[in-house]
Every structure is written in C-alpha cells, then in structure tokens.
Design a protein around this motif. Structure first.
Motif, PDB file in Angstrom:
ATOM      1  N   GLY A   1     -34.693  92.543 -52.455  1.00 18.89           N
ATOM      2  CA  GLY A   1     -35.671  92.977 -53.448  1.00 18.89           C
ATOM      3  C   GLY A   1     -36.203  91.846 -54.298  1.00 18.89           C
ATOM      4  O   GLY A   1     -36.704  92.072 -55.397  1.00 18.89           O
ATOM      5  N   ASP A   2     -36.123  90.618 -53.803  1.00 14.42           N
ATOM      6  CA  ASP A   2     -36.537  89.447 -54.560  1.00 14.42           C
ATOM      7  C   ASP A   2     -37.909  88.971 -54.088  1.00 14.42           C
ATOM      8  O   ASP A   2     -38.022  88.088 -53.233  1.00 14.42           O
ATOM      9  CB  ASP A   2     -35.483  88.343 -54.398  1.00 14.42           C
ATOM     10  CG  ASP A   2     -35.711  87.167 -55.321  1.00 14.42           C
ATOM     11  OD1 ASP A   2     -36.817  87.041 -55.895  1.00 14.42           O
ATOM     12  OD2 ASP A   2     -34.770  86.360 -55.472  1.00 14.42           O
ATOM     13  N   GLY A   3     -38.948  89.562 -54.652  1.00 11.46           N
ATOM     14  CA  GLY A   3     -40.314  89.219 -54.273  1.00 11.46           C
ATOM     15  C   GLY A   3     -40.646  87.757 -54.507  1.00 11.46           C
ATOM     16  O   GLY A   3     -41.368  87.144 -53.713  1.00 11.46           O
ATOM     17  N   ASP A   4     -40.122  87.182 -55.592  1.00 12.63           N
ATOM     18  CA  ASP A   4     -40.380  85.761 -55.862  1.00 12.63           C
ATOM     19  C   ASP A   4     -39.803  84.891 -54.748  1.00 12.63           C
ATOM     20  O   ASP A   4     -40.417  83.896 -54.339  1.00 12.63           O
ATOM     21  CB  ASP A   4     -39.793  85.344 -57.201  1.00 12.63           C
ATOM     22  CG  ASP A   4     -40.536  85.937 -58.387  1.00 12.63           C
ATOM     23  OD1 ASP A   4     -41.721  86.331 -58.216  1.00 12.63           O
ATOM     24  OD2 ASP A   4     -39.942  86.014 -59.478  1.00 12.63           O
ATOM     25  N   ALA A   5     -38.623  85.251 -54.238  1.00 16.24           N
ATOM     26  CA  ALA A   5     -38.011  84.482 -53.157  1.00 16.24           C
ATOM     27  C   ALA A   5     -38.785  84.655 -51.853  1.00 16.24           C
ATOM     28  O   ALA A   5     -38.876  83.709 -51.062  1.00 16.24           O
ATOM     29  CB  ALA A   5     -36.552  84.881 -52.974  1.00 16.24           C
TER      30      ALA A   5
ATOM     31  N   LEU B   1     -53.742  86.373 -49.500  1.00 13.34           N
ATOM     32  CA  LEU B   1     -52.663  86.170 -48.543  1.00 13.34           C
ATOM     33  C   LEU B   1     -51.265  86.333 -49.138  1.00 13.34           C
ATOM     34  O   LEU B   1     -50.431  87.011 -48.537  1.00 13.34           O
ATOM     35  CB  LEU B   1     -52.799  84.821 -47.836  1.00 13.34           C
ATOM     36  CG  LEU B   1     -51.868  84.590 -46.655  1.00 13.34           C
ATOM     37  CD1 LEU B   1     -52.031  85.670 -45.587  1.00 13.34           C
ATOM     38  CD2 LEU B   1     -52.110  83.209 -46.063  1.00 13.34           C
ATOM     39  N   PRO B   2     -50.958  85.771 -50.304  1.00 18.98           N
ATOM     40  CA  PRO B   2     -49.598  85.960 -50.829  1.00 18.98           C
ATOM     41  C   PRO B   2     -49.223  87.432 -51.001  1.00 18.98           C
ATOM     42  O   PRO B   2     -48.125  87.847 -50.623  1.00 18.98           O
ATOM     43  CB  PRO B   2     -49.625  85.223 -52.174  1.00 18.98           C
ATOM     44  CG  PRO B   2     -50.692  84.187 -52.006  1.00 18.98           C
ATOM     45  CD  PRO B   2     -51.745  84.846 -51.142  1.00 18.98           C
ATOM     46  N   GLU B   3     -50.129  88.226 -51.532  1.00 20.80           N
ATOM     47  CA  GLU B   3     -49.845  89.654 -51.723  1.00 20.80           C
ATOM     48  C   GLU B   3     -49.712  90.362 -50.376  1.00 20.80           C
ATOM     49  O   GLU B   3     -48.841  91.215 -50.203  1.00 20.80           O
ATOM     50  CB  GLU B   3     -50.936  90.316 -52.563  1.00 20.80           C
ATOM     51  CG  GLU B   3     -50.642  91.753 -52.917  1.00 20.80           C
ATOM     52  CD  GLU B   3     -49.403  91.930 -53.791  1.00 20.80           C
ATOM     53  OE1 GLU B   3     -48.740  92.982 -53.632  1.00 20.80           O
ATOM     54  OE2 GLU B   3     -49.087  91.064 -54.611  1.00 20.80           O
TER      55      GLU B   3
END
Length: 129
Positions: free
Chosen positions: A22-26, A109-111
């Motif tokens: 659940g670590d979106g930043d990672a 792209l990131p999203e």
C-alpha cells in the motif's frame, strides 16, 4: 539502454511489493528508478510485465476489451489501464506503446502506472479469494 528480461522482472517485483504494502510513494519511486536507469523504455517494459501479470497465462483466445459501463466518464488513469491491459491481451504492442507515449506526453504517466500497479495487486488478490 535496454533492460534485461531479468531486470524487468526484478523491477516489476519491486513495484508489486510496494503496491501490496500500500505504499504508493514507493511504487512511484520504483518506476522513477527504472526511468533513471533505462528511460521510458524500461518503464514500459515493467508496465507490460504488470499487464501480463493481470491477464495471466495462457492469454485468453480472441480479442479482449476491458470495457465497462461508464468507462468514458472514468478518470484518465482508469481508462488508460483498461486500454493498456487490453492491448497486452490482444498482443498489440503498437497500441500499448502509443498509449504509454500519450500518457507520458499528457503528464499522466505516473498516475497511470500507479493505477496499473494497484489494479494488478487487486487482480492478484481476487485470484486468491
């Protein structure tokens, strides 16, 4: 620089581990590391690997469309994932590359990659249930 198939699998595994936690930043960080090392082509390889994970083996015969009521009203990232995974399922790398390039050009792209990682995890979890 082109990544080796093993490097692509290792990167996809890192993305999935982060998404499972659940670590979106990672997840974003893992994709950023791939881009820093191998450019957008490397990130595309990882995304294609995630699509393969979602579709599974063997690939269903015939053409596939991940379509659902209201898809045109869905967010950019959701529509992108449905179309990108459909491109994989249809062995249509040209469309996959075009979708990837369009998301990059649109600044989305990131999203899109974050949503792809989350969708892959949701698919894997549904197979366990």
């Amino acid at each position: 620089m082109t990544e080796s198939p093993q490097q692509t699998l290792d990167d996809a595994t890192a993305v999935l581990r982060s998404a499972l936690a659940g670590d979106g930043d990672a997840v974003v960080g893992a994709f950023d590391a791939v881009v820093d090392r191998s450019g957008l082509a490397g990130a595309y390889g990882v995304a294609w690997c995630l699509a393969a994970t979602m579709v599974g083996e063997p690939v269903p015969p015939g053409t596939c469309a991940l379509d659902f009521p209201g898809i045109d009203e869905a967010g950019y990232d959701t529509r992108w994932v449905a179309r990108f995974v459909s491109a994989y399922a249809n062995a249509d790398a040209d469309t996959g590359e075009a979708l990837f390039g369009a998301a990059a050009a649109d600044g989305q792209l990131p999203e899109c990659l974050l949503t792809l990682a989350g969708s892959t995890v949701a698919t894997l979890r549904s197979r366990v249930d």
